[in-house]
Design an enzyme around this catalytic site. Structure first.
Site, PDB file in Angstrom:
ATOM      1  N   LYS A 173       6.135  -2.530  15.075  1.00 52.24           N
ATOM      2  CA  LYS A 173       5.130  -1.558  14.605  1.00 52.24           C
ATOM      3  C   LYS A 173       4.734  -0.605  15.735  1.00 52.24           C
ATOM      4  O   LYS A 173       4.573   0.608  15.530  1.00 52.24           O
ATOM      5  CB  LYS A 173       3.906  -2.322  14.086  1.00 52.24           C
ATOM      6  CG  LYS A 173       2.682  -1.465  13.805  1.00 52.24           C
ATOM      7  CD  LYS A 173       2.879  -0.542  12.629  1.00 52.24           C
ATOM      8  CE  LYS A 173       1.689   0.412  12.507  1.00 52.24           C
ATOM      9  NZ  LYS A 173       1.856   1.390  11.447  1.00 52.24           N
ATOM     10  N   LYS A 242      -3.832   3.215  21.095  1.00 54.25           N
ATOM     11  CA  LYS A 242      -3.619   1.762  21.293  1.00 54.25           C
ATOM     12  C   LYS A 242      -2.162   1.385  21.007  1.00 54.25           C
ATOM     13  O   LYS A 242      -1.534   0.652  21.779  1.00 54.25           O
ATOM     14  CB  LYS A 242      -4.599   1.026  20.358  1.00 54.25           C
ATOM     15  CG  LYS A 242      -4.456  -0.465  20.234  1.00 54.25           C
ATOM     16  CD  LYS A 242      -3.884  -0.960  18.922  1.00 54.25           C
ATOM     17  CE  LYS A 242      -4.411  -0.359  17.662  1.00 54.25           C
ATOM     18  NZ  LYS A 242      -3.784  -0.759  16.434  1.00 54.25           N
TER      19      LYS A 242
HETATM   20  P1  NDP Z   1     -10.816   1.448  11.022  1.00 50.33           P
HETATM   21  O1  NDP Z   1     -11.242   1.940  12.339  1.00 50.33           O
HETATM   22  O2  NDP Z   1     -11.025   2.303   9.826  1.00 50.33           O
HETATM   23  O3  NDP Z   1     -11.493   0.016  10.724  1.00 50.33           O
HETATM   24  C1  NDP Z   1     -11.476  -0.994  11.674  1.00 50.33           C
HETATM   25  C2  NDP Z   1     -11.945  -2.279  11.047  1.00 50.33           C
HETATM   26  O4  NDP Z   1     -11.964  -3.299  12.048  1.00 50.33           O
HETATM   27  C3  NDP Z   1     -13.365  -2.180  10.493  1.00 50.33           C
HETATM   28  O5  NDP Z   1     -13.479  -3.039   9.386  1.00 50.33           O
HETATM   29  C4  NDP Z   1     -14.192  -2.711  11.687  1.00 50.33           C
HETATM   30  O6  NDP Z   1     -15.469  -3.223  11.320  1.00 50.33           O
HETATM   31  C5  NDP Z   1     -13.304  -3.841  12.150  1.00 50.33           C
HETATM   32  N1  NDP Z   1     -13.542  -4.255  13.529  1.00 50.33           N
HETATM   33  C6  NDP Z   1     -13.252  -3.578  14.663  1.00 50.33           C
HETATM   34  N2  NDP Z   1     -13.593  -4.300  15.750  1.00 50.33           N
HETATM   35  C7  NDP Z   1     -14.099  -5.466  15.283  1.00 50.33           C
HETATM   36  C8  NDP Z   1     -14.624  -6.637  15.911  1.00 50.33           C
HETATM   37  N3  NDP Z   1     -14.667  -6.748  17.239  1.00 50.33           N
HETATM   38  N4  NDP Z   1     -15.065  -7.650  15.113  1.00 50.33           N
HETATM   39  C9  NDP Z   1     -15.003  -7.541  13.777  1.00 50.33           C
HETATM   40  N5  NDP Z   1     -14.522  -6.462  13.117  1.00 50.33           N
HETATM   41  C10 NDP Z   1     -14.079  -5.446  13.865  1.00 50.33           C
HETATM   42  O7  NDP Z   1      -9.266   1.067  11.194  1.00 50.33           O
HETATM   43  P2  NDP Z   1      -8.095   1.079  10.091  1.00 50.33           P
HETATM   44  O8  NDP Z   1      -8.535   0.368   8.880  1.00 50.33           O
HETATM   45  O9  NDP Z   1      -7.542   2.442  10.003  1.00 50.33           O
HETATM   46  O10 NDP Z   1      -6.997   0.208  10.884  1.00 50.33           O
HETATM   47  C11 NDP Z   1      -7.017  -1.207  10.930  1.00 50.33           C
HETATM   48  C12 NDP Z   1      -5.705  -1.659  11.575  1.00 50.33           C
HETATM   49  O11 NDP Z   1      -4.597  -1.178  10.771  1.00 50.33           O
HETATM   50  C13 NDP Z   1      -5.490  -1.078  12.986  1.00 50.33           C
HETATM   51  O12 NDP Z   1      -4.848  -1.995  13.803  1.00 50.33           O
HETATM   52  C14 NDP Z   1      -4.609   0.137  12.725  1.00 50.33           C
HETATM   53  O13 NDP Z   1      -3.860   0.501  13.877  1.00 50.33           O
HETATM   54  C15 NDP Z   1      -3.753  -0.335  11.558  1.00 50.33           C
HETATM   55  N6  NDP Z   1      -3.196   0.691  10.694  1.00 50.33           N
HETATM   56  C16 NDP Z   1      -3.957   1.724  10.172  1.00 50.33           C
HETATM   57  C17 NDP Z   1      -3.376   2.683   9.364  1.00 50.33           C
HETATM   58  C18 NDP Z   1      -4.162   3.815   8.757  1.00 50.33           C
HETATM   59  O14 NDP Z   1      -3.530   4.696   8.119  1.00 50.33           O
HETATM   60  N7  NDP Z   1      -5.483   3.877   8.889  1.00 50.33           N
HETATM   61  C19 NDP Z   1      -1.935   2.648   9.047  1.00 50.33           C
HETATM   62  C20 NDP Z   1      -1.250   1.469   9.562  1.00 50.33           C
HETATM   63  C21 NDP Z   1      -1.863   0.570  10.374  1.00 50.33           C
HETATM   64  P3  NDP Z   1     -16.739  -2.214  11.177  1.00 50.33           P
HETATM   65  O15 NDP Z   1     -16.661  -1.646   9.794  1.00 50.33           O
HETATM   66  O16 NDP Z   1     -17.901  -3.082  11.392  1.00 50.33           O
HETATM   67  O17 NDP Z   1     -16.572  -1.163  12.253  1.00 50.33           O
END
Ligand code: NDP
Length: 297
Positions: A173, A242
């Site tokens: 990935k 990242k």
């Molecule tokens: P977001 O930034 O939209 O959401 C991040 C999520 O992680 C939120 O639910 C956040 O909670 C939670 N989170 C972050 N840090 C912590 C922590 N320390 N403890 C608990 N919860 C935590 O990210 P995405 O949904 O876009 O991405 C999630 C993953 O998927 C990432 O690794 C990203 O690289 C990957 N990804 C994303 C894509 C996209 O199109 N967006 C495509 C493919 C992969 P809170 O709501 O409280 O902040």
């Protein structure tokens, strides 16, 4: 018995993935660090909202995590409200975070001590792919664990590939996303130079997209997001930074000469620093536009 699933992390891509599990045959519990998000997610759905990771994991056969980083997943394991306090022996953690291989291996080892299986299963296809259930899922772990997870993965994934042992999905990935970053940055440099030389970006893309330099970035991302100046926020630049950093680390660890990956990691680190936590990944183009003093429009 319906498969009992817990989904932790209802972010930009986690929420639409979880929504696909919020219907029969699945029985779904959700948890999000910011609890308001889980409450609004569950409105109108047959979903249990959990207060803690331990509460979400209780009785779940499959726990799906989709957080920003592997370190964030690791931070959920311990403590009285942590995952390990609630999870049952025989359950499985499916980590859909775009993570890093070393942390995934560490998580897998911790879980194994508690009789819990682990696969890394990062996804590609964006938020629209998650809504439509057409994501590509890159799995690392035992073949038997991946087969066991398949019904859950099929709820949001169309192409599900076993890439190798734990960490292999993360590694693949990260390289995929590093290629995306290279395409975004190099397309921006090329179009900026052409704009200054008097060739409009729309004419340039029209030609490139009928020629050998085309990519998903030139065919879809630039026409829809850059030329229109819309820059919708679907995937944060912080997360692409990242990912490229993970890919650059994989190459260094394997002692593969990787000047382009290392430079791309540096460029995206600079863009992340300049544009902040909430910028979308395509907004990296704005940094190049700033340097070149030209708008790609
Ligand atoms: P977001 O930034 O939209 O959401 C991040 C999520 O992680 C939120 O639910 C956040 O909670 C939670 N989170 C972050 N840090 C912590 C922590 N320390 N403890 C608990 N919860 C935590 O990210 P995405 O949904 O876009 O991405 C999630 C993953 O998927 C990432 O690794 C990203 O690289 C990957 N990804 C994303 C894509 C996209 O199109 N967006 C495509 C493919 C992969 P809170 O709501 O409280 O902040």
């Amino acid at each position: 018995m319906p498969p009992r699933v817990a989904f932790l992390g209802l972010g930009a891509i986690g929420a639409p993935m979880a929504r696909r599990l919020a219907a029969p045959p699945f029985e779904l519990a959700v948890w999000n660090r910011t609890l308001d998000k889980s409450a609004s997610f569950a409105r109108g759905l047959e979903v249990r909202v959990a207060d803690t990771p331990a509460d979400a994991a209780r009785t779940a056969q499959f726990i799906v995590t989709c957080l920003s980083t592997s370190r964030d997943v690791e931070s959920l394991l311990d403590g009285p409200s942590g995952l390990l306090a609630g999870v049952e022996r025989g359950a499985m953690l499916i980590d859909c975070t775009s993570g890093d291989p070393a942390t995934s291996r560490r998580i897998a080892a911790r879980l194994a001590e508690h009789g819990v299986a682990f696969i890394d299963a990062p996804v590609s296809g964006g938020t629209s792919g998650a809504e439509q259930g057409t994501l590509t899922v890159m799995c690392g772990g035992d073949a038997s664990a991946i087969e066991r997870a398949r019904p859950v993965l099929q709820a949001f994934g169309k192409k599900i590939v076993h890439c190798g042992p734990v960490g292999a999905g993360d590694a693949l990935k990260s390289v995929n996303n590093a290629l995306l970053a290279v395409h975004v940055w190099s397309t921006a440099e090329g179009l900026a130079a052409l704009a200054k030389a008097g060739v409009s970006p729309s004419v340039a893309l029209d030609v490139i997209n009928a020629s050998s330099g085309r990519s998903n970035t030139s065919q879809n991302l630039f026409p829809e997001r850059v030329l229109t100046r819309k820059f919708p926020r679907t995937f944060r630049l912080a997360l692409l930074d990242k990912d490229v950093n993970i890919a650059a680390g994989v190459a260094r660890e394997q002692q593969v000469p990787s000047p382009l990956l290392q430079l791309t990691a540096e460029l995206f680190r600079a863009a992340h620093r300049a544009l902040g936590e909430e910028a979308d990944h395509i907004e990296a183009v704005r940094l190049l536009e700033d340097w070149a003093q030209v708008e790609i429009a």
